[in-house]
Design a protein around this motif. Structure first.
Motif, short mmCIF file in Angstrom:
data_model
loop_
_atom_site.label_atom_id
_atom_site.label_comp_id
_atom_site.label_asym_id
_atom_site.label_seq_id
_atom_site.Cartn_x
_atom_site.Cartn_y
_atom_site.Cartn_z
N ASP A 119 18.13 8.76 5.18
CA ASP A 119 19.15 8.52 4.17
C ASP A 119 18.48 8.50 2.80
OD1 ASP A 119 18.98 5.38 3.32
OD2 ASP A 119 18.43 5.69 5.43
N VAL A 120 19.26 8.69 1.75
CA VAL A 120 18.71 8.84 0.41
C VAL A 120 17.89 7.64 -0.02
CG1 VAL A 120 19.31 9.11 -2.04
CG2 VAL A 120 20.50 10.46 -0.32
N ALA A 121 18.42 6.43 0.13
CA ALA A 121 17.70 5.24 -0.32
C ALA A 121 16.35 5.11 0.40
CB ALA A 121 18.54 3.98 -0.11
N TRP A 122 16.33 5.40 1.68
CA TRP A 122 15.09 5.32 2.45
C TRP A 122 14.07 6.32 1.93
CZ3 TRP A 122 13.92 1.65 5.97
CH2 TRP A 122 12.77 1.84 6.74
N LEU A 123 14.52 7.54 1.70
CA LEU A 123 13.62 8.58 1.20
C LEU A 123 13.14 8.26 -0.22
CD1 LEU A 123 15.54 11.65 2.63
CD2 LEU A 123 13.29 10.83 3.38
N GLU A 124 14.01 7.67 -1.03
CA GLU A 124 13.60 7.26 -2.38
C GLU A 124 12.53 6.18 -2.31
OE1 GLU A 124 17.81 8.02 -4.77
OE2 GLU A 124 17.35 6.03 -3.97
N GLY A 125 12.68 5.25 -1.39
CA GLY A 125 11.67 4.21 -1.22
C GLY A 125 10.32 4.79 -0.82
N ARG A 126 10.35 5.75 0.07
CA ARG A 126 9.11 6.41 0.49
C ARG A 126 8.49 7.19 -0.68
NH1 ARG A 126 9.54 9.90 5.67
NH2 ARG A 126 7.30 9.88 5.29
N LEU A 127 9.33 7.86 -1.46
CA LEU A 127 8.85 8.61 -2.62
C LEU A 127 8.21 7.67 -3.63
CD1 LEU A 127 8.98 11.58 -3.75
CD2 LEU A 127 10.98 10.82 -5.03
N TRP A 128 8.84 6.53 -3.86
CA TRP A 128 8.32 5.52 -4.78
C TRP A 128 6.94 5.04 -4.31
CZ3 TRP A 128 11.43 0.39 -5.90
CH2 TRP A 128 10.79 -0.34 -6.89
N ALA A 129 6.81 4.76 -3.04
CA ALA A 129 5.53 4.30 -2.49
C ALA A 129 4.44 5.35 -2.70
CB ALA A 129 5.68 3.99 -1.01
N LEU A 130 4.78 6.58 -2.43
CA LEU A 130 3.81 7.66 -2.61
C LEU A 130 3.40 7.77 -4.07
CD1 LEU A 130 2.19 10.05 -1.51
CD2 LEU A 130 4.25 11.46 -1.79
N ALA A 131 4.36 7.67 -4.97
CA ALA A 131 4.06 7.73 -6.40
C ALA A 131 3.15 6.57 -6.81
CB ALA A 131 5.35 7.73 -7.21
N GLU A 132 3.39 5.39 -6.27
CA GLU A 132 2.53 4.25 -6.58
C GLU A 132 1.10 4.51 -6.12
OE1 GLU A 132 5.23 0.26 -6.47
OE2 GLU A 132 4.87 1.24 -4.54
N GLU A 133 0.96 5.03 -4.92
CA GLU A 133 -0.38 5.31 -4.40
C GLU A 133 -1.09 6.38 -5.22
OE1 GLU A 133 -2.11 3.74 -1.95
OE2 GLU A 133 -0.45 2.32 -1.84
N VAL A 134 -0.36 7.41 -5.61
CA VAL A 134 -0.95 8.47 -6.44
C VAL A 134 -1.36 7.90 -7.79
CG1 VAL A 134 -0.44 10.62 -7.68
CG2 VAL A 134 0.18 10.39 -5.27
#
Length: 200
Positions: free
Chosen positions: A91-106
């Protein structure tokens, strides 16, 4: 005095300065209100896991009476939210959360990461997820992953490709009794960060 002219004491704030200062305060207040709502939703989620008020109080760093007060606000006939903790949800919110985490790590890994300012704005509550902001974050991340490929683990690119595919192919709606979008985003963010760090 002429018209609406107001005499200003030397060293006093101008109206413009006060407006800018209050605008900043209002952002902090709004972010605080959003975090309180998120905490309330997380308490509902933890209650749905069957956790005791004492356990929830310890985790949320609240007193047990404060947790109890939060829990009494839940409607008795309203079902507690459900949330699976598998990373592969679409779902969109779940994918956004994953994207946010990846951006934080990068942002933490690369010097001068393009996504760093966006991530900081999300963390401070100055940015929210919308279809446009999600696309903007994706563009920034794509550039960081391309330009920093030598410095970043391959798992970052793999995660990005998986998240992007989910967003591109039309994310599925979350179930009707599912947790709120903010909760889903927060949990997905933590799970993705744990996975990228090898803690999961």
């Amino acid at each position: 005095m002429e018209g609406d002219a107001v005499r200003q004491e030397p060293g006093a704030l101008s109206e413009e300065q006060a407006a800018r200062m209050l605008a900043g305060m209002n952002e902090v207040i709004r972010a605080g209100e959003e975090m309180r709502r998120l905490r309330t939703e997380m308490i509902r989620l933890f209650a749905g896991f069957g956790w005791t008020q004492d356990k929830i109080a310890r985790i949320t760093q609240m007193s047990q009476p404060a947790v109890s007060k939060q829990m009494t606000r839940f409607a008795a006939d309203e079902p507690l939210p459900r949330l699976g903790v598998a990373l592969q949800q679409h779902d969109v919110a779940w994918l956004e959360g994953r994207l946010w985490a990846l951006a934080e790590e990068v942002a933490e890994t690369l010097d001068a990461a393009r996504c760093a300012r966006f991530v900081a704005a999300l963390a401070r509550g100055r940015r929210r997820f919308t279809p446009q902001s999600t696309d903007e974050l994706r563009r920034l991340l794509e550039a960081d992953l391309r330009l920093g490929a030598a410095e970043l683990p391959a798992a970052f690119r793999t995660a990005y490709d998986e998240i992007s595919r989910g967003l591109d192919t039309g994310a599925e709606p979350a179930g009707p009794a599912s947790a709120a979008a903010s909760v889903r985003r927060t949990v997905a963010r933590q799970l993705q960060r744990d996975r990228l760090r090898g803690d999961a």
